[in-house]
Scaffold this active site. Structure first.
Site, PDB file in Angstrom:
ATOM      1  N   ASP A  44       2.277  -6.429 -12.574  1.00  0.00           N
ATOM      2  CA  ASP A  44       1.114  -5.952 -12.052  1.00  0.00           C
ATOM      3  C   ASP A  44       1.020  -4.383 -11.584  1.00  0.00           C
ATOM      4  OD1 ASP A  44       0.010  -8.304 -12.750  1.00  0.00           O
ATOM      5  OD2 ASP A  44      -0.003  -9.167 -10.740  1.00  0.00           O
ATOM      6  N   ASN A  56      -7.348  -3.184  -7.303  1.00  0.00           N
ATOM      7  CA  ASN A  56      -6.917  -4.100  -6.418  1.00  0.00           C
ATOM      8  C   ASN A  56      -7.636  -3.904  -5.164  1.00  0.00           C
ATOM      9  OD1 ASN A  56      -5.581  -5.827  -7.755  1.00  0.00           O
ATOM     10  ND2 ASN A  56      -3.482  -5.249  -6.812  1.00  0.00           N
ATOM     11  N   ARG A  72     -11.686  -2.235  16.118  1.00  0.00           N
ATOM     12  CA  ARG A  72     -10.388  -1.599  17.180  1.00  0.00           C
ATOM     13  C   ARG A  72      -9.243  -2.600  16.482  1.00  0.00           C
ATOM     14  NH1 ARG A  72     -14.396  -1.141  20.687  1.00  0.00           N
ATOM     15  NH2 ARG A  72     -14.215   0.791  21.967  1.00  0.00           N
TER      16      ARG A  72
END
Length: 269
Positions: A46, A123, A149
């Site tokens: 991949d 991706n 945060r």
């Protein structure tokens, strides 16, 4: 039909790539062309296919990809290293069949004097801080949603939802859905600070804008591309107008890929 081969440096991949090149040269129908191909064959895994995609992303709407895996089964690789003859036969009988997947559009604005950037990802894209907590405002379709945060954020495509997104707790999305997903990395949630705390999925007619409080010392990734030396003013994520196309000589069903990759044991085994 013009065919390009994009291989990693492994010995098995190089051997398979040479076998493919020889078969293509012997064919009366196929022509090897690394500059203007109609088909790009990725040989490796991949990661190799991601590299091939970015190598040819200027022509992504004009090419179709085929993946041969020379290691473990991948999500983008339908062929094995011992199936060169069968693949070449499929190429010679090609009739234009394909399957397409959504891509991620990434528009980055910087606060320095340099030019802004536009990227596409197959991706995902992530944003993190080099040190300390990352603090950013998140907007959905131009409206303020929350102040985040934490360690960072991951924005993924449906096919990318099985990669880094999954490891940070995101959902797996079937690529038939034209959507993007935003997943949190170690968000801070207490009596003072609060985020949604779960992944969100954005439809095609909406977009996400991330505005860091501190524009310095951020790390932005777009698949394998890394940006860390420019002050980031904002990042806008949306579904790309273009899609990636795979030559569909045979194509493993998405949920079977998921099952094979992450579960592996079936009732009949």
């Amino acid at each position: 039909m013009k065919v390009a081969i994009y291989s990693n440096d492994g010995s098995t991949s190089n051997r398979v790539a040479q076998q493919l090149k020889t078969k293509i040269d012997e064919s009366k129908i196929l022509e090897y062309d690394g500059l203007n191909p109609e088909i790009v064959i990725s040989v490796g895994g991949d990661g190799t296919l991601l590299s091939a995609f970015h190598h040819y992303n200027d022509a992504v709407s004009k090419v179709r990809f085929v993946g041969i895996h020379t290691g473990h089964l991948g999500f983008y690789t339908d062929w094995r290293d011992y199936e060169v003859n069968e693949l070449v036969e499929s190429l010679e009988n090609d009739n234009g069949q394909s399957v397409s997947y959504p891509l991620l559009s990434i528009k980055v604005k910087y606060s320095d004097d340099g030019p802004d950037d536009n990227f596409i990802a197959l991706n995902e894209s992530t944003l993190k801080r080099i040190n300390g907590t990352m603090v950013t405002d998140i907007y959905i379709k131009g409206e303020f949603f929350e102040k985040f945060r934490g360690d960072g954020l991951c924005v993924s495509t449906p096919t990318g939802s099985t990669a880094y997104n999954k490891s940070v707790g995101g959902a797996i999305i079937n690529p038939q859905l034209n959507a993007i997903q935003v997943s949190e990395m170690a968000s801070i949630n207490n009596r003072v600070f609060r985020t949604l705390g779960s992944p969100i999925i954005i439809p095609p007619d909406e977009w996400i804008t991330i505005v860091p409080d501190n524009q310095e010392h951020n790390i932005l990734t777009c698949d394998q591309l890394l940006i860390h030396n420019r002050p980031i003013k904002s990042i806008q994520y949306s579904i790309c107008n273009e899609r990636i196309y795979f030559a569909q000589y045979r194509h493993t069903h998405f949920w079977k890929r998921v099952s094979n990759s992450f579960i592996g044991v079936h009732p009949d085994d």
